[in-house]
Design a protein around this motif. Structure first.
Motif, PDB file in Angstrom:
ATOM      1  N   ASP A  42       0.824  -1.216   0.000  1.00 13.17           N
ATOM      2  CA  ASP A  42       0.000   0.000   0.000  1.00 13.17           C
ATOM      3  C   ASP A  42       0.864   1.274   0.000  1.00 13.17           C
ATOM      4  OD1 ASP A  42      -2.278   1.550   0.082  1.00 13.17           O
ATOM      5  OD2 ASP A  42      -3.065   0.665   1.931  1.00 13.17           O
ATOM      6  N   LEU A  55      -4.743   5.166 -12.116  1.00 11.10           N
ATOM      7  CA  LEU A  55      -3.969   5.354 -10.895  1.00 11.10           C
ATOM      8  C   LEU A  55      -2.653   6.048 -11.224  1.00 11.10           C
ATOM      9  CD1 LEU A  55      -4.553   1.779  -9.414  1.00 11.10           C
ATOM     10  CD2 LEU A  55      -5.618   3.908  -8.606  1.00 11.10           C
ATOM     11  N   GLU A  84      -3.391  -3.461  -4.520  1.00 10.69           N
ATOM     12  CA  GLU A  84      -4.620  -2.677  -4.654  1.00 10.69           C
ATOM     13  C   GLU A  84      -5.684  -3.296  -3.760  1.00 10.69           C
ATOM     14  OE1 GLU A  84      -6.779  -0.534  -5.114  1.00 10.69           O
ATOM     15  OE2 GLU A  84      -5.913   1.049  -6.335  1.00 10.69           O
ATOM     16  N   ASP A  85      -6.916  -2.787  -3.858  1.00  8.65           N
ATOM     17  CA  ASP A  85      -7.948  -3.135  -2.896  1.00  8.65           C
ATOM     18  C   ASP A  85      -9.296  -3.286  -3.591  1.00  8.65           C
ATOM     19  OD1 ASP A  85      -8.382  -2.815   0.369  1.00  8.65           O
ATOM     20  OD2 ASP A  85     -10.155  -2.285  -0.799  1.00  8.65           O
ATOM     21  N   THR A  90      -7.977   1.902  -0.416  1.00  3.87           N
ATOM     22  CA  THR A  90      -7.088   0.916   0.179  1.00  3.87           C
ATOM     23  C   THR A  90      -7.145   1.048   1.698  1.00  3.87           C
ATOM     24  OG1 THR A  90      -5.108   2.301   0.315  1.00  3.87           O
ATOM     25  CG2 THR A  90      -5.559   1.226  -1.812  1.00  3.87           C
ATOM     26  N   SER A  97      -9.866  -0.133  -6.140  1.00 10.18           N
ATOM     27  CA  SER A  97     -10.184  -0.559  -7.500  1.00 10.18           C
ATOM     28  C   SER A  97     -11.646  -0.930  -7.710  1.00 10.18           C
ATOM     29  CB  SER A  97      -9.304  -1.753  -7.896  1.00 10.18           C
ATOM     30  OG  SER A  97      -7.982  -1.354  -8.170  1.00 10.18           O
ATOM     31  N   ASP A 104      -7.750  -0.444 -14.032  1.00  9.37           N
ATOM     32  CA  ASP A 104      -6.585  -0.707 -13.189  1.00  9.37           C
ATOM     33  C   ASP A 104      -5.823  -1.941 -13.645  1.00  9.37           C
ATOM     34  OD1 ASP A 104      -7.373   1.494 -11.817  1.00  9.37           O
ATOM     35  OD2 ASP A 104      -8.056   0.437 -10.026  1.00  9.37           O
ATOM     36  N   TYR A 118      -4.540  -8.191  -3.623  1.00  8.87           N
ATOM     37  CA  TYR A 118      -5.821  -7.478  -3.716  1.00  8.87           C
ATOM     38  C   TYR A 118      -6.524  -7.546  -2.380  1.00  8.87           C
ATOM     39  CZ  TYR A 118      -9.613  -5.545  -6.605  1.00  8.87           C
ATOM     40  OH  TYR A 118     -10.563  -4.720  -7.180  1.00  8.87           O
TER      41      TYR A 118
END
Length: 624
Positions: A42, A55, A84-85, A90, A97, A104, A118
């Protein structure tokens, strides 16, 4: 296999760190040992997307961008991972995302990313499994549409049992919450993940989270167990320490190719538990060439003798001997079938066992043990321990000699024979020793060490096998009623150390707790712990009752659920049931009459240990 910056650096990630780590992969031999991925976690991006919705890498942290960093890493023959999340943001608050999966995924592919972690923060979920499946499937489909092979690591913390549904979506899935750099956290995650062997296999893996080896919160013995058990479970081996400052001991763990070979074995069969009685674990793993690996793992705070057999591992009977390799000692032996060792507290003996005839013939295999060391003695008092040396091999052991030592100031006296000219196959040399603690010994644990040596005439050498033991100096509580926070415990483990005295647990630093408060009531005495936790006190048979008010501290308003248990001499004598923060303080009482020890235990209530700040308010014991 690779590296992730989060455990050691948090948000302090940078292009320089990633490039230096990649360089060190090459120069240290990590690349040659199989480590490939250098992964960014992150905080690598800006807080806003660009005008096209893409991004944007933080230009201060990554002046060459993610693509420039990836090109550098690829130039060294390595691969780059990113984070990413599956939410709107995040975990650190950067753009997520959710709803941007196609953009992304293509961005990552354009940059040359090879791996995606993720995450699951800020997910706006309705709490159903189908929502989790939908969010993680959306990114899978987007990644596949790019045409670039990208390893897909689902990090949904085991909330919706991803092992039951994620094998068609990702390459790995987290089975628990985040690991932290302490024994209790590692052990809790092991117990959750090791039971899921049936769900893992080539291309789809249970992920018990990244490695903490080298970060300083555990001993080297505990880190060897961590690395051994993760390798036995076919876990992704993602280093989480600052390799630029790694000690030789840390590197020797991370570079052990014998252990790495278990993790990377082509059969891809996660290890299974054969037994775990009393914290003495036997865990076995089938390997592609027919060998078996076995971990003799000691969960307890005392050295333990752990034993199994080649037959129990599933190996066929052989004429002659099994070939045995100790993967941490890098030593080869032969055994008639018994596999045994005295394992240090929190330690692991890792063996690879084969039916193939090895190049070494008729090497003696000595099994050593030290019994009676679980005894607790008071300062100035004596106790008796027994050492044993057993010949498990095919030929006699010659000139067997046992030596035992204790720390400075202690007295060790042999009470029986400690030498044997010939120790025949299957026979045991038992030696009795009287050990006296110094009068000024402090309360705590003290190591016993020693050796058993024998002569190997076939190879003209002396064979040395270590002896391991531990003695505990303890003093029972005084007569009357005492607060436990005023007494010295004999052992402790805690989900987020340390245990705080007379304050709440706070967070991960000593002294960062607050006044213990349950349901609006403040308490001046008590223990502030974090699940999973166990605090043990020596009673010496002189005490009768333990009382406390227990609950989740008010500092975690609306969060946390735990279960408080009291055990006397290993038997449960009180259980609060699952308590939540909203329930405030609840009384708990236990009869410990005649017991030698009492343990105050807190579990996570079955839902992970997030926010599990547990208080033993006004915890007290009454003794005669």
């Amino acid at each position: 296999m690779g590296f992730n910056d989060w455990n050691a650096f948090g948000c302090d990630v940078s292009e320089q760190l990633i490039k230096q780590t990649a360089d060190y992969f090459v120069s240290s031999g990590l690349k040659d040992a199989g480590y490939q991925y250098v992964n960014i976690d992150d905080c690598w991006m800006t807080h806003e997307r660009d005008a096209d919705g893409r991004l944007v890498p933080d230009a201060v942290k990554f002046p060459d961008g993610i693509k420039g960093t990836a090109d550098y890493v690829h130039g060294l023959g390595l691969k780059l991972g990113i984070y990413e999340d599956a939410g709107t943001a995040t975990c650190a608050g950067y753009p997520g995302s959710l709803g941007h999966e196609t953009t992304d995924a293509q961005t990552f592919a354009d940059w040359g990313v090879d791996y995606l972690k993720y995450d699951n923060c800020n997910n706006k979920s309705d709490g159903t499994r189908q929502d989790f499946v939908n969010r993680y499937t959306a990114m899978r489909d987007a990644l596949q549409a790019t045409g670039r092979p990208i390893v897909y690591s689902l990090c949904e913390w085991g909330q919706q049992q991803p092992w039951e549904w994620a094998s068609d979506i990702g390459n790995s899935w987290r089975t628990t919450g985040d690991i932290s750099d302490n024994w209790a956290s590692m052990l809790s995650i092991l117990k959750s993940n090791v039971s899921l062997a049936q769900y893992a296999g080539p291309g789809h893996w249970n992920d018990p989270d990244m490695l903490e080896v080298g970060n300083g919160g555990m001993t080297d013995t505990e880190y060897r167990s961590h690395f051994s058990l993760w390798s036995m479970m076919d876990a992704p081996l993602l280093i989480g320490t600052d390799l630029r400052k790694a000690s030789p001991q840390t590197m020797s763990i991370l570079l052990n190719k014998d252990v790495i070979a278990l993790d990377q074995d082509s059969l891809g069969k996660q290890a299974a538990v054969l037994s775990s009685d009393g914290g003495r674990w036997v865990i076995t793993k089938e390997l592609a060439n027919g060998d078996r690996a076995v971990a003799l793992f000691n969960e307890t705070n005392q050295p333990q003798h752990i034993s199994t057999t080649a037959a129990a591992l599933g190996l066929p009977a052989v004429k002659g001997a099994y070939q045995v390799r100790d993967l941490w000692q890098h030593a080869d032996y032969q055994s008639r079938g018994t596999l045994a060792a005295t394992v240090p507290a929190h330690g692991t003996i890792l063996l690879r066992v084969s039916t193939a005839k090895g190049a070494l013939a008729d090497l003696p295999l000595l099994d050593t043990a030290t019994t009676g060391t679980e005894n607790r003695l008071q300062p100035g008092r004596s106790t008796t321990v027994t050492t044993t040396a057993t010949n498990l091999g095919l030929v006699p052991s010659l000139a067997v000699d046992v030596q035992l030592t204790a720390p400075d100031g202690w007295t060790v006296q042999a009470q029986s024979a400690t030498r044997r000219a010939v120790l025949s196959t299957g026979r045991t040399l038992s030696s009795t020793w009287r050990i006296t603690a110094p009068a000024d010994a402090e309360v705590g644990s003290y190591p016993l060490s020693g050796t058993v040596t024998s002569w190997d005439p076939r190879h003209n050498r002396t064979v040395t096998v270590p002896l391991t033991g531990q003695l505990n100096v303890a003093v029972p509580p005084p007569a009357g009623t005492s607060y436990l926070s005023d007494l010295k415990w004999t052992s402790v483990s805690n989900g987020w150390p340390p245990v705080e005295l007379d304050t709440s647990n706070g967070e991960s630093k000593a002294g960062d707790g607050h006044p213990i408060t349950l349901g609006g009531t403040a308490y001046t005495k008590g223990l502030g712990v974090h699940a999973p936790s166990a605090v043990e006190y020596y009673l010496g048979g002189h005490c009768s009752t333990v009382t406390a008010t227990v609950g989740v501290d008010d500092e975690k308003s609306g969060k946390g659920s735990v279960d408080f248990q009291i055990q006397a001499d290993g038997k449960q004598v009180a259980d609060s049931g699952v308590l939540t923060n909203a329930m405030g303080g609840q009384p708990i009482t236990a009869d410990v009459t005649g017991s030698q020890t009492v343990q105050l235990i807190v579990t996570d209530g079955g839902d992970g240990n997030d926010s599990d700040h547990a208080d033993w308010a006004d915890a007290a014991i009454t003794c005669s």
